[in-house]
Design a protein around this motif. Structure first.
Motif, PDB file in Angstrom:
ATOM      1  N   THR B 102       0.819  -1.208   0.000  1.00  0.00           N
ATOM      2  CA  THR B 102       0.000   0.000   0.000  1.00  0.00           C
ATOM      3  C   THR B 102       0.848   1.252   0.000  1.00  0.00           C
ATOM      4  O   THR B 102       0.343   2.339  -0.038  1.00  0.00           O
ATOM      5  CB  THR B 102      -0.924   0.049   1.231  1.00  0.00           C
ATOM      6  OG1 THR B 102      -0.127  -0.072   2.406  1.00  0.00           O
ATOM      7  CG2 THR B 102      -1.945  -1.059   1.197  1.00  0.00           C
ATOM      8  N   TYR B 114      -3.884   8.213   0.637  1.00  0.00           N
ATOM      9  CA  TYR B 114      -4.614   7.105   1.256  1.00  0.00           C
ATOM     10  C   TYR B 114      -4.294   7.038   2.741  1.00  0.00           C
ATOM     11  O   TYR B 114      -5.189   6.887   3.572  1.00  0.00           O
ATOM     12  CB  TYR B 114      -4.225   5.806   0.542  1.00  0.00           C
ATOM     13  CG  TYR B 114      -4.791   4.567   1.155  1.00  0.00           C
ATOM     14  CD1 TYR B 114      -3.956   3.662   1.806  1.00  0.00           C
ATOM     15  CD2 TYR B 114      -6.145   4.285   1.117  1.00  0.00           C
ATOM     16  CE1 TYR B 114      -4.464   2.522   2.383  1.00  0.00           C
ATOM     17  CE2 TYR B 114      -6.657   3.150   1.688  1.00  0.00           C
ATOM     18  CZ  TYR B 114      -5.806   2.275   2.315  1.00  0.00           C
ATOM     19  OH  TYR B 114      -6.312   1.148   2.899  1.00  0.00           O
ATOM     20  N   ASP B 189      -9.013  -0.599   2.685  1.00  0.00           N
ATOM     21  CA  ASP B 189      -8.437  -0.975   1.404  1.00  0.00           C
ATOM     22  C   ASP B 189      -9.424  -1.790   0.585  1.00  0.00           C
ATOM     23  O   ASP B 189      -9.482  -1.689  -0.627  1.00  0.00           O
ATOM     24  CB  ASP B 189      -7.157  -1.783   1.659  1.00  0.00           C
ATOM     25  CG  ASP B 189      -6.327  -1.932   0.423  1.00  0.00           C
ATOM     26  OD1 ASP B 189      -5.658  -2.949   0.276  1.00  0.00           O
ATOM     27  OD2 ASP B 189      -6.375  -1.018  -0.418  1.00  0.00           O
ATOM     28  N   SER B 192     -11.805   0.557  -1.295  1.00  0.00           N
ATOM     29  CA  SER B 192     -11.237   1.489  -2.268  1.00  0.00           C
ATOM     30  C   SER B 192     -10.505   0.780  -3.388  1.00  0.00           C
ATOM     31  O   SER B 192     -10.405   1.307  -4.477  1.00  0.00           O
ATOM     32  CB  SER B 192     -10.296   2.475  -1.587  1.00  0.00           C
ATOM     33  OG  SER B 192      -9.289   1.769  -0.918  1.00  0.00           O
TER      34      SER B 192
END
Lengths: 463, 349
Positions: B102, B114, B189, B192
């Motif tokens: 990520t 994010y 996560d 999205s």
């Protein structure tokens, strides 16, 4: 009458009666053999009030389909999950310790540490911050001593997110690290102090005291020369020229026939073995699987992180599913790497024989610390004051061995600790030697002894 | 491969992805993680109550941190358990080491945004949690004061803004900041990034890899797992009993020197009955003659004595290698490929 009384009671009371009866009837001595029996009831109370470890619960042999067992099982499961849920990890704001994980260096940093855990865990850097190894970081988070954070933007000081336990486990780089963490947390929960061996400066083997094997070589040479003149044991001449006068002589000669590797038993031998010099040249681990994972110290309130004494134990980790069991050569090399308090050395003051940068640790201690050490030594000597016979000492030597390390074998989350020690059966004289009576002429004692014996003999004859 | 391809209903089992980019091989020098972990207590409950899966708790219990008998989350499963769960469609493998993916440590703008959004969400949730704590503690305080003054406090009494501002700062040092067991990064996560396809591919790849490494142990585990249900299914259906509740509970057997330990019911209430040893293999050579891994005589005596000493039966499984599927996609439950033999020390003489 009794049955009527039972039937008139409420259902709950019926269950209680059945429970007590069932548990009483089903209790057997098998319970003593079970290794893991968990009664989470008391543990649930612990989440509110600190108490001692609760007693283990009773178990049944097998399901019998009754509601009693179903109810007991239902209660046990609920209690277990409630105990886990009602013991959340975290801290109150007053005792807040924020620890930041650094992905690059794979360490945790606490900028303003509070609490007594810093006495045994982590390292203090030049800025007064505590730097934690990753396994220490995860252990403290699981324990609820620190709260983990991650800074994700170097330009913004407030750009930090709180990590969860799952996030931390995602940072383990390989299987070996996770195995090390499991062993570390298991032993920390038992109260031991653990550190990596490569971080330790204290050693039993200072380079200025290490000697080569010259003396032993000369002895061996002399021994070899002497052997030339010795007649072979198998030769019939042996019995004519060197007859055996006792069983002990036979055993001694038999012992010489059996070849064995020499076991190191004294301080001089430890320092004189030439391969000990390799400890200083090859301290960095080559491959993880056969290196000492941790140094282990017993719980000690006076433990010094910067200059610790020699460890009490050293631990090697072996994952059953990933590695082959160490071979004889592997064990041999591990024994040669050991650097801890060799407990088989008698009458030794450990601060004198531990060295930091070739200086004895005793010289580095402050007067107060020296006093404390003297007090500890005095207490230990008091405990060991009782004299023990040679037979018992020999049994201890055979049973406990000499140099030893602990092998932690991991199998699916379960850890078994095994002590591997170097034993010396070949040079121990285990045969019986009758004591020879020493009679001295002209001594009063012997006369008296003889007179006593004759009296005894007389009494025996009378009987 | 898994019977239920929809991962939305299944429970995720987290496992680290250190697999190489090369095709799956049997090379033992490849380092990888074979530790399936669970962090969600609801998922752990579901596995225990509905599927009789035990696992081993490996985390420190904060309320009793100086002992090893009672532990906490995470739960570690055996590899064989994880493979069985994924193959039966009840669970799926999910990558554990996701944070590096990520972009926690990279300079791209998207991951930073994010992370900022995660940070904001965490702050909002923490504020709400602290407010609830404060309200609860403040009410307790009022009730204690009321008891002392012999008055009553209304249960639905609201805390005014002035009370909040006046008393919150005093109470703030005693408020608790929790550490979550499950990841907030993953939870956000999911919505999205929609990684359903990636999860499925990873799960399938992992199951194939682990099956190749633990094939024979998995066959033994599967037989033990499904044994009672097959035997009792017809009888229980006739009697109206729930056959799913009659299963063995299986856990690692290293404490008793075996591969598995088998319980007739949940270990919280019942003793174990059997120690299952590592499987012995029956192989067939080119001339169609079978060779079987032998049992060392000393091993046999040790197993018998151990079993007698701890009051459990020692069981040796024998696996016919030719009847075991090479790939888990072709695996079918078959009674022919594995047979079990128990030994008992007779103690004559």
């Amino acid at each position: 009458m009794k049955n009527d009384n039972l039937s008139n009671r409420d259902d709950n009371e019926d269950v209680d009666t059945e429970e007590t009866l069932a548990s009483h009837l089903l209790y057997t001595s098998d319970d003593d053999d079970e290794v893991t029996r968990q009664d989470w009831t008391e543990m649930l109370k612990l989440s509110q009030v600190q108490q001692i470890i609760p007693k283990r619960g009773d178990k049944d042999y097998e399901p019998d389909g009754t509601n009693v067992q179903q109810t007991l099982l239902f209660n046990a499961r609920n209690t277990m999950f409630d105990a886990i849920s009602e013991a959340p990890r975290g801290l109150i704001i007053k005792h807040l310790n924020k620890a930041y994980y650094n992905i690059g260096s794979h360490t945790g940093i606490i900028y303003h540490a509070k609490g007594s855990f810093i006495n045994n865990i982590g390292k203090t850097n030049s800025k007064g911050q505590i730097v934690l190894q990753f396994y220490e970081f995860v252990y403290l988070v699981e324990r609820g001593t620190v709260i983990p954070y991650l800074k994700f933007d170097e330009d913004n000081e407030e750009a930090e997110i709180q990590l969860s336990v799952q996030d931390l486990y995602s940072f383990f780089r390989n299987q070996q690290e996770l195995d090390e963490f499991m062993v570390y947390s298991h032993l920390k929960r038992l109260g031991y102090i653990l550190h990596k061996p490569e971080n330790r400066k204290t050693t039993f083997f200072p380079s200025n005291l290490l000697t080569t094997n010259n003396n032993l070589f000369c002895q061996n040479k002399a021994f070899q020369l002497w052997n030339i003149f010795k007649i072979s044991l198998a030769s019939p001449l042996n019995l004519l020229l060197l007859p055996y006068r006792s069983n002990a002589e036979i055993y001694i000669n038999l012992q010489k026939l059996i070849s064995h590797s020499k076991v190191v038993k004294t301080r001089a031998e430890l320092l004189s073995t030439s391969h000990q010099q390799q400890i200083h040249t090859e301290k960095a681990p080559v491959s993880g699987s056969l290196n000492i994972a941790f140094d282990l110290w017993k719980p000690n309130p006076n433990f010094k992180k910067k200059c610790p004494d020699l460890p009490d134990f050293q631990i090697l980790i072996h994952n059953k599913n990933l590695q082959n069991f160490p071979t004889f050569d592997d064990f041999h090399s591990i024994f040669n790497k050991l650097d801890y308090k060799f407990e088989f050395l008698d009458d030794i003051e450990w601060d004198e024989v531990s060295y930091v940068n070739e200086i004895s640790r005793k010289q580095l201690l402050t007067p107060k610390q020296q006093k404390q050490q003297q007090f500890n030594i005095h207490n230990e000597q008091k405990k060991n004051k009782k004299r023990v016979s040679e037979n018992v000492l020999q049994l201890r030597r055979l049973k406990n061995g000499f140099r030893k390390f602990i092998l932690a074998v991991i199998d699916d989350g379960l850890i078994n600790f095994i002590t591997i020690a170097e034993a010396d059966f070949s040079t121990e004289n285990v045969w019986y030697e009758p004591q020879r009576n020493k009679v001295r002429s002209g001594s009063n004692k012997s006369k008296n002894r003889n007179s006593k014996q004759t009296k005894r003999d007389k009494t025996k004859k009378d009987v | 491969m898994s019977k239920n391809n929809d991962t939305s209903q299944s429970i995720p089992i987290y496992i680290a992805d250190n697999l190489p980019s090369l095709p799956v091989t049997n090379d033992d020098n490849v380092t990888h993680s074979d530790i399936p972990l669970l962090f969600d207590i609801q998922a752990i409950k579901k596995l225990r109550y509905e599927m009789d899966i035990l696992g081993v708790l490996i985390g420190t219990l904060p309320s009793a941190s100086q002992q090893n008998l009672f532990l906490s989350i995470p739960l570690r499963l055996m590899v064989e358990e994880a493979i069985w769960l994924v193959n039966s469609g009840k669970c799926y493998f999910k990558k554990l080491n996701y944070i590096t993916n990520t972009g926690a440590n990279c300079d791209d703008e998207l991951p930073k945004k994010y992370m900022h959004s995660i940070k904001n969400l965490q702050e909002i949730e923490l504020k709400k949690y602290m407010k609830r704590q404060f309200e609860y503690k403040y009410k307790l305080k009022l009730e204690k004061e009321a008891q002392f003054c012999n008055t009553k406090v209304k249960s639905d009494a609201m805390i005014t803004r002035t009370d909040f501002e006046k008393h919150y700062k005093k109470m703030e040092p005693s408020l608790f900041i929790p550490i979550s067991n499950t990841s907030s990064l993953i939870a956000h996560d999911e919505h999205s990034y929609r990684k359903y396809q990636a999860d499925k591919e990873f799960s399938d790849r992992m199951v194939r890899y682990l099956y190749k490494r633990y094939k024979y142990d998995y066959v033994v585990y599967k037989h033990l797992r499904e044994y009672k249900r097959e035997q009792r299914c017809v009888e229980d259906m006739e009697e109206g009993k729930d056959s799913d509740s009659e299963r063995f509970y299986i856990s690692p057997g290293s404490k008793f020197g075996g591969r598995f330990i088998v319980y007739p019911g949940d270990p919280l209430r019942y003793h174990s009955h059997m120690i299952i040893q590592s499987p012995k293999l029956i192989t067939t050579d080119n001339n169609s003659s079978d060779t079987t891994d032998g049992i060392d005589l000393l091993e046999l005596v040790c197993s018998g004595r151990l079993g007698t000493g701890v009051k459990k039966t020692c069981v040796y499984p024998f696996i016919n290698v030719t009847k075991v599927a090479k790939d888990i996609t072709t695996d079918q439950s078959s009674i022919d490929n594995c047979s079990f033999y128990s030994i008992e020390w007779s103690g004559f003489g």
